[in-house]
Design a protein around this motif. Structure first.
Motif, PDB file in Angstrom:
ATOM      1  N   ASP A  10       0.863  -1.178   0.000  1.00  0.00           N
ATOM      2  CA  ASP A  10       0.000   0.000   0.000  1.00  0.00           C
ATOM      3  C   ASP A  10       0.900   1.229   0.000  1.00  0.00           C
ATOM      4  N   ALA A  11       0.904   1.976  -1.106  1.00  0.00           N
ATOM      5  CA  ALA A  11       1.817   3.108  -1.260  1.00  0.00           C
ATOM      6  C   ALA A  11       1.587   4.187  -0.200  1.00  0.00           C
ATOM      7  N   ALA A  12       0.346   4.459   0.150  1.00  0.00           N
ATOM      8  CA  ALA A  12       0.055   5.483   1.161  1.00  0.00           C
ATOM      9  C   ALA A  12       0.550   5.039   2.534  1.00  0.00           C
ATOM     10  N   ALA A  13       0.352   3.775   2.868  1.00  0.00           N
ATOM     11  CA  ALA A  13       0.825   3.255   4.155  1.00  0.00           C
ATOM     12  C   ALA A  13       2.347   3.302   4.207  1.00  0.00           C
ATOM     13  N   PHE A  14       3.002   2.950   3.103  1.00  0.00           N
ATOM     14  CA  PHE A  14       4.463   2.983   3.045  1.00  0.00           C
ATOM     15  C   PHE A  14       4.982   4.406   3.236  1.00  0.00           C
ATOM     16  N   ALA A  15       4.341   5.368   2.597  1.00  0.00           N
ATOM     17  CA  ALA A  15       4.776   6.765   2.690  1.00  0.00           C
ATOM     18  C   ALA A  15       4.663   7.305   4.115  1.00  0.00           C
ATOM     19  N   ALA A  16       3.785   6.734   4.902  1.00  0.00           N
ATOM     20  CA  ALA A  16       3.572   7.209   6.270  1.00  0.00           C
ATOM     21  C   ALA A  16       4.533   6.585   7.284  1.00  0.00           C
ATOM     22  N   LEU A  17       5.368   5.651   6.858  1.00  0.00           N
ATOM     23  CA  LEU A  17       6.281   4.985   7.790  1.00  0.00           C
ATOM     24  C   LEU A  17       7.417   5.901   8.219  1.00  0.00           C
ATOM     25  N   GLY A  18       7.836   5.750   9.459  1.00  0.00           N
ATOM     26  CA  GLY A  18       8.947   6.520   9.991  1.00  0.00           C
ATOM     27  C   GLY A  18      10.151   5.639  10.276  1.00  0.00           C
ATOM     28  N   PRO A  19      11.247   6.247  10.740  1.00  0.00           N
ATOM     29  CA  PRO A  19      12.476   5.488  11.013  1.00  0.00           C
ATOM     30  C   PRO A  19      12.278   4.320  11.988  1.00  0.00           C
ATOM     31  N   ALA A  20      11.482   4.504  13.012  1.00  0.00           N
ATOM     32  CA  ALA A  20      11.253   3.408  13.967  1.00  0.00           C
ATOM     33  C   ALA A  20      10.526   2.252  13.297  1.00  0.00           C
ATOM     34  N   ASP A  21       9.600   2.585  12.386  1.00  0.00           N
ATOM     35  CA  ASP A  21       8.889   1.533  11.653  1.00  0.00           C
ATOM     36  C   ASP A  21       9.858   0.717  10.807  1.00  0.00           C
ATOM     37  N   PHE A  22      10.768   1.398  10.107  1.00  0.00           N
ATOM     38  CA  PHE A  22      11.719   0.680   9.254  1.00  0.00           C
ATOM     39  C   PHE A  22      12.668  -0.193  10.074  1.00  0.00           C
TER      40      PHE A  22
END
Length: 123
Positions: A10-22
């Protein structure tokens, strides 16, 4: 038999990720990557750049036209791909479940499309 597995996200969900998520995604992916490689069924694996970096060639009556961007706009573009060897679609599904993309629903949703390969040539 070979199966091409295409990982959507999901491109929108991916764009909302932050450093902690990665960082958490990396921790989730590592054991699944290892299990997929250890299965002995993986032929190759790769990830794709973001859709805004794509270029599309289209055949038309005048030859070939070129456009920036993906072939088709989609809210869930391809993010990765891998080729596996399996005896059946059922076995291919079991193997594809090892890929990290099957375990990142909380972050990127998406999924894995499994396509039987009718012809494969490696020059």
């Amino acid at each position: 038999m070979k199966f091409l597995c295409l990982c959507h996200y999901d491109a929108a969900a991916f764009a909302a990720l932050g450093p902690a998520d990665f960082k958490e995604i990396g921790a989730i992916c590592a054991p699944h990557d290892a299990a997929l490689k250890a299965s002995g069924h993986l032929q190759f694996v790769g990830s794709l750049a973001m859709p805004d970096q794509y270029r599309t060639l289209r055949a038309d009556a005048d030859g070939v036209t070129v456009a920036d961007g993906p072939y088709a706009e989609a809210p869930e573009p391809f993010g990765a791909f891998f080729l596996i060897e399996a005896e059946s679609m059922d076995e291919a599904e079991e193997i594809a479940r090892l890929h990290p993309g099957a375990h990142l629903g909380a972050f990127m949703r998406g999924g894995i499309e499994i396509r039987p390969v009718d012809f494969f040539e490696q020059p």
